[in-house]
Enzyme design. Structure first.
Site, PDB file in Angstrom:
ATOM      1  N   HIS A   1      -1.554   4.540   6.597  1.00 42.91           N
ATOM      2  CA  HIS A   1      -1.994   3.490   5.669  1.00 42.91           C
ATOM      3  C   HIS A   1      -0.816   3.083   4.793  1.00 42.91           C
ATOM      4  O   HIS A   1      -0.585   1.891   4.583  1.00 42.91           O
ATOM      5  CB  HIS A   1      -3.163   4.004   4.834  1.00 42.91           C
ATOM      6  CG  HIS A   1      -3.759   2.993   3.930  1.00 42.91           C
ATOM      7  ND1 HIS A   1      -4.229   1.775   4.365  1.00 42.91           N
ATOM      8  CD2 HIS A   1      -3.968   2.995   2.576  1.00 42.91           C
ATOM      9  CE1 HIS A   1      -4.708   1.082   3.345  1.00 42.91           C
ATOM     10  NE2 HIS A   1      -4.562   1.803   2.246  1.00 42.91           N
TER      11      HIS A   1
ATOM     12  N   CYS B   1      -9.669  -3.254   2.678  1.00 48.39           N
ATOM     13  CA  CYS B   1      -8.425  -3.018   3.411  1.00 48.39           C
ATOM     14  C   CYS B   1      -8.622  -2.245   4.705  1.00 48.39           C
ATOM     15  O   CYS B   1      -7.669  -2.078   5.476  1.00 48.39           O
ATOM     16  CB  CYS B   1      -7.433  -2.281   2.525  1.00 48.39           C
ATOM     17  SG  CYS B   1      -7.107  -3.152   0.980  1.00 48.39           S
TER      18      CYS B   1
ATOM     19  N   HIS C   1       1.231  -5.448   2.700  1.00 53.76           N
ATOM     20  CA  HIS C   1      -0.169  -5.053   2.897  1.00 53.76           C
ATOM     21  C   HIS C   1      -0.980  -6.308   3.201  1.00 53.76           C
ATOM     22  O   HIS C   1      -1.190  -7.150   2.331  1.00 53.76           O
ATOM     23  CB  HIS C   1      -0.684  -4.362   1.644  1.00 53.76           C
ATOM     24  CG  HIS C   1      -1.999  -3.679   1.816  1.00 53.76           C
ATOM     25  ND1 HIS C   1      -2.858  -3.937   2.854  1.00 53.76           N
ATOM     26  CD2 HIS C   1      -2.615  -2.706   1.068  1.00 53.76           C
ATOM     27  CE1 HIS C   1      -3.936  -3.192   2.739  1.00 53.76           C
ATOM     28  NE2 HIS C   1      -3.808  -2.429   1.666  1.00 53.76           N
TER      29      HIS C   1
END
Length: 787
Positions: A296, A163, A334
């Site tokens: 994030h 990620c 995401h």
């Protein structure tokens, strides 16, 4: 510009496609307004999952660029990347940059997972999979597809730090510009939704039944999304000279490892705080300079408090309390490997327009998340610099610092210290050690194994001294080999794994084919039985950087960490990236570790590509290569650091060069022109003339067309007729992404103190050449001599 300042790196064009729609304007408009584009997913079955929602791209995917694929199949991750890349490239005047000096750095988490899924599904049903599918599976396949479609022939590189990949890709691209390896780079990330990934996160109980509400007390988990974000980077002086509009500048980035857990972040945010501090130091800024943070912000119970702690730890509680923080994931989900790139684009626009976009869905303050998360609506800011955070499975962390062009800020110039090798470890079919590998080369002893009808070389290893049975319980073979090789290299360098000196050591990990063992184990049950069959113990091992996380976790390494996947050029890419970080003073010690393992599916994939050697009735060479697995680790240090601790220096990394053929019609240039450019770039970087090179370690592994192309390139280099040419992979086998590191280890082990070139080439036409020199003439080294 003052001489003690580094060149600026400018974002001059962007491209995006997300659930907000096609184009950067749609992404920024949705983020700025807090418009949530996390909706019921239409294109995938959602039965058996804890959610029906996702950030699905519904805009038409119609890239102009073509790529090699089955006639009735499209790889969605490639299509997403091409749509974003084509928008970004349209923002740059045509012909401004020589294609030979135009690079691509692409980040991804799942790469061509849909291609891998199609391959596995066909085999499971008894059908014959299309032979073109394997060429679309790996991260480098995505990067090369984009480069070929746009005809960009500079360095073509893939990052797979899960990620954190998109942010890592932009940071690495900025490094390439500052080091004058390129004049422009297309950088970013791409990932596509799939039933496999949804089943995996569902098995971890991470998915929210409602749109994700990051940082909010009532958050229930994350929302997965898909898409791509791309930026075109050039040096600021080129942008100014040609009158290009600069959206923002990449002032710095930082990398670190948690070394804490395979999926959960360190609860105190220690590793993430290290990445933020490193980014600020690289940028030459202090916490008070940051006016906005794009967090994030996944919406999970553990990630949001850990990030909040990291921000406070890195910036100071009082400073952090006054900085607006918002999560783009609240409006698009995401995007995994594309998240950092899309969020960097949002951060750049926030700086340009001086607006902090809101965190959608935020409704109640969580005491564990005590910062200002911009609830409700966007807010005006007065920010000259902003931070974008991205953290990943395996504890891999990346932070980007962007600045407004009007700020006129330039990061400190980095010195270029010599990089030396102080430890080497080789695990190969020849056994444990570089000496055994060299003995097999000299004796022409080939491995004698066979797998799925393919000639192979397997590594036989007892990991027990380094990993006990309990530690190995949830690890795959990729992780086990990587931990053992890295531990042995550290020991050879005189650094105790797990000891205090190891805490500042980082790992640049490389794998060409990735975690195919874990991918098969996880995917096949899901295909057959649905999400209920998803194994949460296996899923974390399906990401390419999981082995790097295991290395950090088991050996106590907390320094800069990244995972690169550049096909058969991976090992050389890991060494080059590590050497650049060290030479610029971004770390004291790094381990460049490259590992690849074999499964029956990998062997079948290489057979389908026409590359793997099968054992015919006569056993005669068939013009293809013998597949092998292996793991090679090199400990690299700044010379001053190695000398200060009295380490034995085994050799020097003098420089390296990169180039790509970028051909859609064939896998490599038969005349070897791309490889020739890589070799000449390596000579230039090392400050060498061709006549000073005593030997070349060839990429040749027995695949006739590729080997002939390399021979043509070497012949044109016009080097000394007495030049020694070595082709160890024609004996030891082609260890996929490990080959460049293996040849570098052999060059340092056998060298006589004169410079050597080490060639690596991917099957997609990406070429990397290392220039190395062994420490002393006539010295025979064995593992452990660095102690």
């Amino acid at each position: 510009m003052p001489g003690d300042r580094a060149p600026g790196v400018a974002i001059v064009a962007t491209g995006a496609i997300t659930s907000q729609g096609a184009g950067t304007a749609a992404l920024w408009g949705g983020a700025r307004s807090g418009r949530v584009a996390i909706r019921p997913v239409q294109g995938l079955p959602m039965d058996g999952l804890g959610t029906k929602l996702g950030g699905e791209v519904t805009a038409p995917l119609r890239p102009r660029g073509a790529y090699r694929r089955p006639d009735d199949f499209r790889e969605r991750a490639v299509d997403l990347a091409l749509v974003a890349a084509e928008e970004a490239m349209a923002g740059l005047p045509a012909g401004l940059v020589d294609p030979d000096r135009f690079g691509v750095v692409l980040g991804t988490c799942n790469a061509g997972l849909l291609s891998a899924r199609a391959w596995l599904a066909a085999g499971a049903s008894g059908a014959v999979p299309d032979h073109r599918l394997p060429a679309l599976v790996t991260p480098q396949a995505l990067a090369e597809a984009v480069a070929a479609a746009l005809r960009l022939r500079g360095p073509v590189l893939a990052v797979n730090t899960a990620c954190a990949s998109g942010a890592n890709a932009i940071g690495w691209a900025a490094d390439l510009l500052r080091q004058d390896r390129v004049d422009a780079v297309l950088a970013g990330g791409s990932d596509a939704l799939s039933d496999v990934v949804l089943a995996g996160f569902n098995s971890l109980e991470s998915l929210s039944p409602e749109p994700a509400a990051p940082y909010s007390a009532d958050r229930q988990g994350l929302s997965l999304g898909e898409g791509s974000g791309m930026v075109v980077l050039v040096r600021s002086d080129l942008a100014e000279r040609h009158g290009l509009t600069v959206l923002a500048e990449v002032a710095g980035y930082g990398l670190s490892a948690d070394g804490y857990h395979v999926t959960a972040p360190h609860p105190e945010g220690l590793g993430a705080a290290g990445a933020i501090r490193a980014a600020l130091a690289h940028a030459g800024l202090c916490p008070a300079d940051i006016g906005y943070i794009n967090g994030h912000g996944t919406g999970t119970p553990k990630n949001d408090p850990a990030e909040s702690s990291a921000i406070r730890l890195a910036l100071g509680k009082e400073t952090a309390a006054g900085i607006p923080v918002s999560s783009t994931k609240s409006v698009i989900g995401h995007l995994l490997g594309a998240a950092g790139a899309a969020e960097a684009i949002v951060t750049a626009h926030a700086l340009a327009e001086q607006i902090a976009p809101p965190t959608a869905g935020f409704s109640a303050q969580d005491p564990a998340c005590p910062l200002d998360y911009v609830p409700g609506t966007a807010r005006p800011i007065a920010a000259g610099a902003a931070l974008s955070n991205n953290f990943a499975f395996g504890g891999a962390n990346a932070a980007l610092v962007l600045t407004r062009p009007a700020l006129g800020h330039r990061p400190p110039a980095a010195g270029r210290e010599e990089v030396v090798v102080t430890g080497i470890s080789v695990l190969s079919p020849a056994g444990d050690g570089v000496s055994g590998a060299w003995r097999d080369v000299m004796g022409r002893r080939e491995p004698g194994g066979e797998l799925a009808g393919v000639r192979v070389g397997r590594v036989e290893l007892d990991p027990e001294p380094y990993l006990n049975r309990r530690a190995r319980r949830r690890m795959d073979r990729l992780g086990v080999l990587s931990v053992v090789a890295t531990a042995k290299a550290l020991e050879a360098a005189g650094i105790e794994p797990g000891g205090e000196p190891a805490r500042t050591v980082g790992v640049i990990f490389g794998t060409g084919t990735g975690p195919m063992e874990a991918m098969e184990r996880f995917t096949l049950p899901v295909l057959g039985e649905g999400p209920a069959a998803a194994d949460p113990a296996v899923f974390p091992n399906t990401v390419y950087n999981q082995a790097a996380g295991q290395v950090a976790l088991n050996l106590g390494l907390r320094g800069p960490t990244s995972t690169v996947s550049v096909g058969h050029a991976t090992g050389a890419a890991a060494i080059g990236y590590a050497a650049d970080l060290l030479a610029a003073g971004r770390a004291d010690t790094l381990v460049a570790t490259a590992t690849d393992t074999l499964t029956a599916q990998v062997a079948r994939a290489y057979t389908a590509l026409g590359a793997a050697s099968t054992r015919g009735p006569s056993g005669a060479p068939d013009g293809r290569f013998l597949l092998a697995e292996g793991s090679v680790a090199l400990v690299l240090e700044r010379r001053s650091v190695a000398e200060a601790r009295g380490a034995r220096i085994l050799g020097t990394v003098l420089g390296y060069g990169m180039a790509s053929d970028a051909s859609r019609a064939r896998l490599w240039d038969p005349r070897g022109r791309g490889l020739e450019r890589a070799m000449r770039a390596a000579l230039h970087d090392a400050g060498l003339g061709a006549e000073e090179v005593a030997e070349i370690w060839l990429s040749a592994a027995g695949l006739d067309p590729a080997d002939r192309a390399e021979a043509a390139a070497v012949a044109r280099l016009a080097v000394d007729p007495a030049l020694r040419l070595h082709a160890p992979k024609t004996v030891l086998g082609e260890p996929m992404g490990v080959g460049g590191a293996l040849c570098a280890a052999l060059a340092l082990h056998t060298g006589d103190g004169t410079p050597a070139l080490v060639n690596s080439s991917s099957l997609g036409g990406t070429h990397i050449t290392l220039a190395v020199r062994a420490a002393a003439a006539g010295t025979t080294r064995t593992e452990g001599e660095g102690r």
